[in-house]
Scaffold this active site. Structure first.
Site, mmCIF file in Angstrom:
data_model
loop_
_atom_site.group_PDB
_atom_site.id
_atom_site.type_symbol
_atom_site.label_atom_id
_atom_site.label_comp_id
_atom_site.label_asym_id
_atom_site.label_seq_id
_atom_site.Cartn_x
_atom_site.Cartn_y
_atom_site.Cartn_z
ATOM 1 N N ASP A 165 0.838 -1.201 0.000
ATOM 2 C CA ASP A 165 0.000 0.000 0.000
ATOM 3 C C ASP A 165 0.879 1.260 0.000
ATOM 4 O OD1 ASP A 165 -2.446 1.311 0.133
ATOM 5 O OD2 ASP A 165 -2.598 1.209 2.313
ATOM 6 N N HIS A 166 0.486 2.258 -0.757
ATOM 7 C CA HIS A 166 1.115 3.601 -0.728
ATOM 8 C C HIS A 166 2.636 3.616 -0.667
ATOM 9 C CE1 HIS A 166 -2.382 6.189 -0.516
ATOM 10 N NE2 HIS A 166 -2.934 5.322 0.291
ATOM 11 N N THR A 225 -12.458 3.488 6.249
ATOM 12 C CA THR A 225 -12.912 3.432 7.643
ATOM 13 C C THR A 225 -13.774 4.633 7.997
ATOM 14 O OG1 THR A 225 -10.957 2.192 8.317
ATOM 15 C CG2 THR A 225 -12.145 3.367 10.057
ATOM 16 N N THR A 243 -7.652 1.739 9.133
ATOM 17 C CA THR A 243 -7.855 2.255 10.495
ATOM 18 C C THR A 243 -8.765 1.342 11.319
ATOM 19 O OG1 THR A 243 -7.537 4.484 9.625
ATOM 20 C CG2 THR A 243 -8.528 4.319 11.799
HETATM 21 ZN ZN LIG Z 1 -4.759 4.925 1.019
#
Ligand SMILES: [Zn+2]
Length: 283
Positions: free
Chosen positions: A82-83, A211, A233
């Site tokens: 992710d990211h 979230t 989250t």
């Molecule tokens: Zn993201």
């Protein structure tokens, strides 16, 4: 069923009008909890790892404990980075066994973002690994990447067309007003923008900052084309909240296995609830 990249599972989701949950796991226990929840519902799942989490374990060590979990799963599982804002690190994860990666060059000028994303796509596709990209700025904090609200910029459709055409990414996360972390105040989502981008995007769309969105918001965005929904989250809250609850319930007990089992159940429940919603299992 096996260890897969995101291509088929997201294509099926887009066609079927549902979304696949992508859950940020932080260790072996959360990975197992997520996969077991997906197995119970017979749905595919994406296990996401933040860069910070991967660095905490190291690429090799993390893949070593993930491999048996995903390899033995009774449903299709992708492992997605992710990211990642670092080209070299992203390529190291492609080489290290991840079946999918996100390269996030959204803070860069478009030409630079395109150039870097193309490098990642070339390395990834050579190994049958899928790539997610992002345009615009998704506000909040994700893995130490801080985007202030006044910096928030929704994705520009013309930029999106150029970016998608040039990079040939497999999944696309345009900023439409959702945020990372816990929402404060009203969520302002540009549904029309999302629908417009989905109408011309050759690849499935991804929703970040899941979230805290309402059931109605999720359903509306899924009906407009969201094929992957990221949940990070909520997992952290279930994990840490579970620990707090257990130690409060049993302040004199010192049994790590029982504590783990309790926390795992809490994580599993959050994953199960989100998959049920995203897969439209209750509709
Ligand atoms: Zn993201």
């Amino acid at each position: 069923m096996s260890y897969v990249n995101m291509e088929k599972i997201l294509k099926d989701a887009r066609k079927g009008g549902y979304a696949v949950g992508a859950f940020n796991i932080v260790n072996q226990m959360t990975a197992k909890a997520a996969v077991e929840a997906a197995e119970e519902l017979s749905c595919p799942i994406i296990l996401q790892t933040s860069v910070k989490t991967v660095k905490q374990f190291g690429i090799e060590e993390m893949m070593q404990f993930l491999k048996p979990i995903v390899g033995n799963a009774k449903v299709d599982v992708a492992v997605h980075l992710d990211h990642s804002t670092d080209v070299d690190f992203t390529i190291a994860c492609i080489d290290g066994g991840w079946s999918s990666v996100m390269y996030d060059g959204s803070k860069m000028p478009l030409p630079e973002n395109i150039a870097n994303t193309k490098k990642i796509v070339e390395a990834a596709h050579a190994k049958d690994v899928t790539v997610e990209g992002e345009l615009g700025a998704i506000v909040g904090v994700e893995d130490d990447i801080v985007v202030d609200e006044d910096q928030s910029a929704l994705a520009n459709p013309e930029d999106c067309k150029v970016y998608l055409e040039e990079t040939k990414i497999d999944a696309f996360a345009p900023a439409i007003g959702t945020a990372h972390g816990v929402y404060k105040g009203e969520v302002k989502i540009d549904y029309d923008l999302f629908e417009n981008i989905n109408s011309f995007s050759p690849c499935p769309l991804v929703l970040h900052g899941g979230t805290g969105l309402s059931t109605g918001t999720f359903k509306r965005l899924i009906s407009l084309g969201a094929a992957k929904v990221n949940i990070s989250t909520a997992i952290k809250i279930a994990y840490c909240g579970g620990m707090r609850d257990y130690t409060k319930l049993r302040p004199d007990e010192n049994d790590p296995l029982k504590l783990d089992a309790f926390v795992k159940d809490k994580v599993k429940e959050v994953v199960r609830n989100h998959i049920t919603l995203f897969s439209l299992l209750e509709d």
